[in-house]
Design a protein around this motif. Sequence first.
Motif, mmCIF file in Angstrom:
data_model
loop_
_atom_site.group_PDB
_atom_site.id
_atom_site.type_symbol
_atom_site.label_atom_id
_atom_site.label_comp_id
_atom_site.label_asym_id
_atom_site.label_seq_id
_atom_site.Cartn_x
_atom_site.Cartn_y
_atom_site.Cartn_z
ATOM 1 N N ILE A 56 0.461 -0.838 0.266
ATOM 2 C CA ILE A 56 0.266 -0.178 0.092
ATOM 3 C C ILE A 56 1.092 1.013 -0.405
ATOM 4 C CG2 ILE A 56 -1.806 1.543 1.514
ATOM 5 C CD1 ILE A 56 -2.810 -1.408 -0.034
ATOM 6 N N GLU A 57 0.989 2.290 -0.851
ATOM 7 C CA GLU A 57 1.689 3.534 -0.870
ATOM 8 C C GLU A 57 0.853 4.819 -0.577
ATOM 9 O OE1 GLU A 57 3.696 4.831 -4.686
ATOM 10 O OE2 GLU A 57 3.651 2.093 -5.218
ATOM 11 N N VAL A 58 -1.063 4.657 -0.527
ATOM 12 C CA VAL A 58 -1.772 5.720 -0.186
ATOM 13 C C VAL A 58 -2.883 5.112 0.275
ATOM 14 C CG1 VAL A 58 -3.216 7.162 -1.103
ATOM 15 C CG2 VAL A 58 -1.164 6.750 -2.403
ATOM 16 N N GLY A 59 -3.520 5.846 1.344
ATOM 17 C CA GLY A 59 -4.412 4.842 2.422
ATOM 18 C C GLY A 59 -5.651 4.200 1.688
ATOM 19 N N TRP A 60 -6.292 5.363 0.718
ATOM 20 C CA TRP A 60 -7.683 4.340 0.142
ATOM 21 C C TRP A 60 -7.249 2.991 -0.883
ATOM 22 C CZ3 TRP A 60 -7.281 2.916 -5.006
ATOM 23 C CH2 TRP A 60 -5.627 3.845 -5.822
ATOM 24 N N GLU A 61 -6.202 2.035 -0.769
ATOM 25 C CA GLU A 61 -5.926 1.157 -1.207
ATOM 26 C C GLU A 61 -6.169 0.657 -0.051
ATOM 27 O OE1 GLU A 61 -2.148 0.925 -3.550
ATOM 28 O OE2 GLU A 61 -2.152 3.119 -3.069
ATOM 29 N N MET A 62 -5.988 -0.037 0.753
ATOM 30 C CA MET A 62 -6.394 -0.642 2.067
ATOM 31 C C MET A 62 -7.481 -1.291 1.500
ATOM 32 S SD MET A 62 -4.682 0.990 5.045
ATOM 33 C CE MET A 62 -5.587 2.914 5.460
ATOM 34 N N PRO A 63 -8.883 -0.972 1.766
ATOM 35 C CA PRO A 63 -10.534 -1.114 1.354
ATOM 36 C C PRO A 63 -10.243 -2.348 0.211
ATOM 37 C CG PRO A 63 -10.555 1.242 2.180
ATOM 38 C CD PRO A 63 -8.728 1.106 1.673
ATOM 39 N N VAL A 64 -9.359 -1.828 -0.859
ATOM 40 C CA VAL A 64 -9.182 -1.888 -2.210
ATOM 41 C C VAL A 64 -8.587 -3.023 -1.795
ATOM 42 C CG1 VAL A 64 -8.508 -1.906 -4.369
ATOM 43 C CG2 VAL A 64 -9.336 0.244 -3.400
ATOM 44 N N LEU A 65 -7.523 -3.280 -1.248
ATOM 45 C CA LEU A 65 -6.390 -4.577 -0.852
ATOM 46 C C LEU A 65 -8.041 -6.077 -0.240
ATOM 47 C CD1 LEU A 65 -4.513 -6.019 -0.489
ATOM 48 C CD2 LEU A 65 -3.870 -4.612 1.091
ATOM 49 N N ILE A 66 -8.368 -5.288 0.968
ATOM 50 C CA ILE A 66 -9.581 -6.549 1.028
ATOM 51 C C ILE A 66 -10.406 -6.698 -0.102
ATOM 52 C CG2 ILE A 66 -11.462 -6.544 2.876
ATOM 53 C CD1 ILE A 66 -9.798 -4.224 4.619
ATOM 54 N N ARG A 67 -10.447 -6.081 -0.345
ATOM 55 C CA ARG A 67 -11.632 -6.792 -1.940
ATOM 56 C C ARG A 67 -10.798 -7.416 -2.408
ATOM 57 N NH1 ARG A 67 -16.720 -7.643 -3.077
ATOM 58 N NH2 ARG A 67 -17.452 -7.086 -5.457
ATOM 59 N N ALA A 68 -8.892 -7.625 -2.999
ATOM 60 C CA ALA A 68 -8.804 -8.379 -4.295
ATOM 61 C C ALA A 68 -8.914 -9.294 -2.692
ATOM 62 C CB ALA A 68 -7.340 -7.832 -3.735
ATOM 63 N N LEU A 69 -8.906 -9.415 -1.163
ATOM 64 C CA LEU A 69 -8.600 -10.963 -0.769
ATOM 65 C C LEU A 69 -10.023 -11.285 -0.885
ATOM 66 C CD1 LEU A 69 -6.291 -9.355 1.957
ATOM 67 C CD2 LEU A 69 -5.384 -10.766 0.727
ATOM 68 N N SER A 70 -10.929 -10.473 -0.577
ATOM 69 C CA SER A 70 -12.231 -11.013 -0.406
ATOM 70 C C SER A 70 -13.038 -12.070 -2.247
ATOM 71 C CB SER A 70 -13.454 -10.618 -0.198
ATOM 72 O OG SER A 70 -13.497 -9.856 -1.168
ATOM 73 N N LEU A 71 -11.924 -10.870 -3.169
ATOM 74 C CA LEU A 71 -12.718 -12.195 -4.462
ATOM 75 C C LEU A 71 -11.454 -13.758 -5.169
ATOM 76 C CD1 LEU A 71 -12.724 -9.139 -6.105
ATOM 77 C CD2 LEU A 71 -14.034 -9.953 -5.866
ATOM 78 N N GLY A 72 -10.926 -13.875 -3.731
ATOM 79 C CA GLY A 72 -9.920 -15.106 -3.590
ATOM 80 C C GLY A 72 -8.352 -14.829 -4.789
ATOM 81 N N ILE A 73 -8.451 -13.506 -4.970
ATOM 82 C CA ILE A 73 -6.777 -12.939 -5.546
ATOM 83 C C ILE A 73 -6.040 -13.703 -4.962
ATOM 84 C CG2 ILE A 73 -5.602 -11.379 -6.911
ATOM 85 C CD1 ILE A 73 -8.211 -9.690 -7.386
ATOM 86 N N SER A 74 -4.740 -14.296 -5.810
ATOM 87 C CA SER A 74 -3.575 -14.552 -4.638
ATOM 88 C C SER A 74 -2.589 -13.590 -4.122
ATOM 89 C CB SER A 74 -3.370 -15.958 -5.235
ATOM 90 O OG SER A 74 -1.767 -15.239 -6.133
ATOM 91 N N THR A 75 -1.626 -14.023 -2.803
ATOM 92 C CA THR A 75 -0.681 -13.381 -2.688
ATOM 93 C C THR A 75 0.100 -13.549 -3.467
ATOM 94 O OG1 THR A 75 -1.746 -14.032 -0.144
ATOM 95 C CG2 THR A 75 0.871 -12.901 -1.079
ATOM 96 N N ASP A 76 0.573 -14.417 -3.767
ATOM 97 C CA ASP A 76 1.372 -13.812 -4.855
ATOM 98 C C ASP A 76 1.222 -12.843 -6.413
ATOM 99 O OD1 ASP A 76 3.243 -15.790 -3.751
ATOM 100 O OD2 ASP A 76 2.366 -17.589 -4.648
ATOM 101 N N ARG A 77 0.072 -13.405 -6.562
ATOM 102 C CA ARG A 77 -0.783 -12.213 -7.824
ATOM 103 C C ARG A 77 -0.585 -10.191 -7.450
ATOM 104 N NH1 ARG A 77 -6.051 -12.833 -10.233
ATOM 105 N NH2 ARG A 77 -5.622 -11.774 -11.684
ATOM 106 N N MET A 78 -0.923 -10.533 -6.392
ATOM 107 C CA MET A 78 -0.904 -9.491 -5.925
ATOM 108 C C MET A 78 0.681 -8.712 -5.423
ATOM 109 S SD MET A 78 -4.326 -8.653 -3.418
ATOM 110 C CE MET A 78 -4.290 -10.149 -2.306
ATOM 111 N N GLN A 79 1.283 -9.683 -5.119
ATOM 112 C CA GLN A 79 3.100 -9.227 -5.250
ATOM 113 C C GLN A 79 3.687 -8.743 -5.885
ATOM 114 O OE1 GLN A 79 4.627 -12.258 -2.732
ATOM 115 N NE2 GLN A 79 4.307 -11.318 -0.616
ATOM 116 N N SER A 80 2.982 -9.518 -6.855
ATOM 117 C CA SER A 80 3.450 -9.153 -8.434
ATOM 118 C C SER A 80 2.643 -8.132 -8.675
ATOM 119 C CB SER A 80 4.175 -10.047 -9.207
ATOM 120 O OG SER A 80 2.725 -10.957 -9.720
ATOM 121 N N SER A 81 1.399 -7.746 -8.595
ATOM 122 C CA SER A 81 0.503 -7.036 -9.719
ATOM 123 C C SER A 81 -0.307 -5.924 -8.910
ATOM 124 C CB SER A 81 0.159 -7.776 -11.126
ATOM 125 O OG SER A 81 1.174 -8.714 -12.165
ATOM 126 N N TRP A 82 -0.144 -5.865 -7.837
ATOM 127 C CA TRP A 82 -0.993 -5.216 -7.208
ATOM 128 C C TRP A 82 -1.511 -3.859 -7.857
ATOM 129 C CZ3 TRP A 82 -4.581 -5.175 -4.287
ATOM 130 C CH2 TRP A 82 -4.984 -3.482 -4.006
#
Length: 273
Positions: A56-82
């Motif tokens: 996370i670079e800016v605070g508003w990304e945090m709820p979006v990160l939770i959304r990504a987790l709820s959609l089942g997007i893998s940790t590896d994918r997020m680390q490479s293509s957040w």
Amino acid sequence: MNAARILALDFDGVICDGMAEYWQTAWRTYTQVWQLERLEPSPGVAEKFRELRPLIEVGWEMPVLIRALSLGISTDRMQSSWQRIRDRILADSRLSGVKVSQQLDAVRDSWIEQDLTSWLGLHQFYPGVVDLFKDLPNRKIQPVIITTKESRFVTQLLQKEGIELSSEFIWGKELKRSKIDSLKQILDRGAKKSPAVWFVEDRLSTLTKIATQPELESVKLYLADWGYNTPLERAAALQQSRIQTLALADFATLGGTAKKGTAGKTEAADLVT
């Protein structure tokens, strides 16, 4: 060392650990933005959020990160293509970063207004940092906080710990100024005095960008190894000649030795000389 010494600092992940507050505010915002009936997170989501917080670079990304987790997007994918994943989620939800940011701020403001004590209680200053701040005037060192957090929140948190720092030296989100520009402004303001400037940050990407700026060559750059970064990022920092990694114990005393790479690149952090 010149008499005019400036210690420029990020706030979250360097001075203060606000992970508990991030999670609670981000979750509340997420349930509102995506209008969820379920008000409790699934098992393990909070732990994954903490693991991925360095993205996370800016605070508003945090709820979006939770959304990504709820959609089942893998940790590896997020680390490479957040950033790509983040932007796709916004587009699919017909949202903008501005809208999510406004909602996040509204959630935080409401919480602070209704129960400031509980909100403040979710923030913990890192060990030794409060004592360091209180002793900086004796060392003739001027702290300047450069953060993506709003200055008013920083002021409230500092005051809770008995730290009084003029608003002149708290440069927050509302200024809409990059950390590169902030450091350049510090140098410009102190040009006649030729101040020694150090910058402590917990995001390697931020330090790497600063290191490419010829105008900022005189600024000493330190990666806070206790902050929101990963082992891979800390290892990468060891290979960069302009960036030194700094341990919390050394930071809290403004001394000690920074850790460098294994190829003979050992340098003293030398924050007090």
